[in-house]
Design a protein around this motif. Structure first.
Motif, PDB file in Angstrom:
ATOM      1  N   UNK A  64     -22.728  18.233  13.700  1.00  0.00           N
ATOM      2  CA  UNK A  64     -21.701  17.280  14.140  1.00  0.00           C
ATOM      3  C   UNK A  64     -21.190  17.569  15.541  1.00  0.00           C
ATOM      4  N   UNK A  65     -21.401  18.791  16.012  1.00  0.00           N
ATOM      5  CA  UNK A  65     -20.938  19.151  17.354  1.00  0.00           C
ATOM      6  C   UNK A  65     -21.735  18.442  18.453  1.00  0.00           C
ATOM      7  N   UNK A  66     -22.814  17.745  18.101  1.00  0.00           N
ATOM      8  CA  UNK A  66     -23.615  17.009  19.076  1.00  0.00           C
ATOM      9  C   UNK A  66     -23.233  15.535  19.166  1.00  0.00           C
ATOM     10  N   UNK A  67     -22.356  15.073  18.279  1.00  0.00           N
ATOM     11  CA  UNK A  67     -21.975  13.664  18.254  1.00  0.00           C
ATOM     12  C   UNK A  67     -20.533  13.511  18.743  1.00  0.00           C
ATOM     13  N   UNK A  68     -20.314  12.847  19.885  1.00  0.00           N
ATOM     14  CA  UNK A  68     -18.956  12.697  20.403  1.00  0.00           C
ATOM     15  C   UNK A  68     -18.045  11.853  19.505  1.00  0.00           C
ATOM     16  N   UNK A  69     -18.628  11.046  18.630  1.00  0.00           N
ATOM     17  CA  UNK A  69     -17.803  10.245  17.727  1.00  0.00           C
ATOM     18  C   UNK A  69     -17.111  11.145  16.703  1.00  0.00           C
ATOM     19  N   UNK A  70     -17.673  12.312  16.433  1.00  0.00           N
ATOM     20  CA  UNK A  70     -17.005  13.285  15.556  1.00  0.00           C
ATOM     21  C   UNK A  70     -15.692  13.762  16.187  1.00  0.00           C
ATOM     22  N   UNK A  71     -15.680  13.921  17.509  1.00  0.00           N
ATOM     23  CA  UNK A  71     -14.459  14.310  18.211  1.00  0.00           C
ATOM     24  C   UNK A  71     -13.443  13.176  18.145  1.00  0.00           C
ATOM     25  N   UNK A  72     -13.911  11.943  18.297  1.00  0.00           N
ATOM     26  CA  UNK A  72     -13.045  10.770  18.148  1.00  0.00           C
ATOM     27  C   UNK A  72     -12.463  10.725  16.742  1.00  0.00           C
ATOM     28  N   UNK A  73     -13.299  10.983  15.757  1.00  0.00           N
ATOM     29  CA  UNK A  73     -12.848  10.976  14.362  1.00  0.00           C
ATOM     30  C   UNK A  73     -11.779  12.045  14.122  1.00  0.00           C
ATOM     31  N   UNK A  74     -11.962  13.237  14.664  1.00  0.00           N
ATOM     32  CA  UNK A  74     -10.969  14.302  14.529  1.00  0.00           C
ATOM     33  C   UNK A  74      -9.653  13.892  15.192  1.00  0.00           C
ATOM     34  N   UNK A  75      -9.754  13.212  16.325  1.00  0.00           N
ATOM     35  CA  UNK A  75      -8.569  12.719  17.033  1.00  0.00           C
ATOM     36  C   UNK A  75      -7.803  11.717  16.152  1.00  0.00           C
ATOM     37  N   UNK A 104      -9.986   5.262  29.262  1.00  0.00           N
ATOM     38  CA  UNK A 104     -11.348   5.672  29.610  1.00  0.00           C
ATOM     39  C   UNK A 104     -11.434   7.181  29.833  1.00  0.00           C
ATOM     40  N   UNK A 105     -10.332   7.800  30.279  1.00  0.00           N
ATOM     41  CA  UNK A 105     -10.351   9.254  30.454  1.00  0.00           C
ATOM     42  C   UNK A 105     -10.534   9.961  29.118  1.00  0.00           C
ATOM     43  N   UNK A 106      -9.913   9.437  28.077  1.00  0.00           N
ATOM     44  CA  UNK A 106     -10.060  10.011  26.740  1.00  0.00           C
ATOM     45  C   UNK A 106     -11.471   9.779  26.199  1.00  0.00           C
ATOM     46  N   UNK A 107     -12.002   8.576  26.410  1.00  0.00           N
ATOM     47  CA  UNK A 107     -13.367   8.274  25.973  1.00  0.00           C
ATOM     48  C   UNK A 107     -14.377   9.181  26.678  1.00  0.00           C
ATOM     49  N   UNK A 108     -14.178   9.400  27.969  1.00  0.00           N
ATOM     50  CA  UNK A 108     -15.054  10.316  28.710  1.00  0.00           C
ATOM     51  C   UNK A 108     -14.916  11.740  28.172  1.00  0.00           C
ATOM     52  N   UNK A 109     -13.707  12.116  27.778  1.00  0.00           N
ATOM     53  CA  UNK A 109     -13.487  13.435  27.199  1.00  0.00           C
ATOM     54  C   UNK A 109     -14.251  13.628  25.900  1.00  0.00           C
ATOM     55  N   UNK A 110     -14.338  12.570  25.085  1.00  0.00           N
ATOM     56  CA  UNK A 110     -15.116  12.658  23.850  1.00  0.00           C
ATOM     57  C   UNK A 110     -16.587  12.915  24.176  1.00  0.00           C
TER      58      UNK A 110
END
Length: 183
Positions: A120-131, A162-168
């Motif tokens: 899951x550490x390779x999928x940025x949507x997992x970071x979005x989900x945690x957020x 967009x800054x948050x999306x780029x962070x993901x």
């Protein structure tokens, strides 16, 4: 490039630790009855030529997001993006099953890249989900509609940042910048 993943949220949050006075057990309000769930799918899109990052999402409250539902949601995403899609997602059974493979093969505008299993550490949507889960974790919802409303409202706010999306995207070691031209 489109990174995708699904997640669910409940009307009753999971039990967490809390502080209380010594000798007095803190009481936390909880909903009685059956827990209801809202399921959401998120698509984090990076345009290869411009590096622009966008978020699309869909929330379903009365049913799960399964291989029967995903093709229609992918068609909706394709209409919004108006171009070919390189879909990057995990090896979940609803993504790699025979039914879904047949649906994907029928669409000439999509190519699929599967992430390695248990990564899951390779999928940025997992970071979005945690957020999103951090926002929902301390809330108790009176109804499924309230939960859906909060999810949609929060993801609309995230979509504008967009800054948050780029962070993901950067959280998995990628840089959302234009690919160099080979022409």
């Amino acid at each position: 490039m489109v990174f995708a993943d699904e997640c669910g949220a409940s009307t009753s949050p999971p039990t967490r630790r809390t502080w209380g006075r010594r000798g007095r057990t803190p009481l936390v309000a909880a909903r009685r009855g059956r827990r209801e769930r809202a399921n959401t799918v998120g698509w984090l899109c990076v345009h290869p030529a411009t590096g622009a990052v966008k978020l699309f999402h869909a929330v379903r409250t009365r049913s799960s997001i399964t291989a029967a539902v995903l093709p229609a949601l992918l068609d909706r995403l394709h209409r919004a993006l108006q171009g070919p899609v390189v879909l990057i997602w995990d090896n979940h059974a609803s993504h790699s099953g025979k039914k879904m493979t047949a649906q994907i093969t029928a669409r000439d505008w999509v190519r699929v890249v599967f992430l390695p299993r248990y990564a899951p550490e390779l999928n940025p949507v997992e970071t979005l989900r945690a957020h999103l889960k951090r926002v929902l974790r301390s809330c108790l919802f009176r109804s499924l509609e309230d939960l859906e409303q909060v999810i949609n409202a929060h993801l609309r706010l995230v979509r504008k940042r967009t800054d948050l999306l780029r962070g993901f995207i950067e959280s998995v070691g990628l840089e959302p910048s234009p690919f160099p031209s080979t022409a």
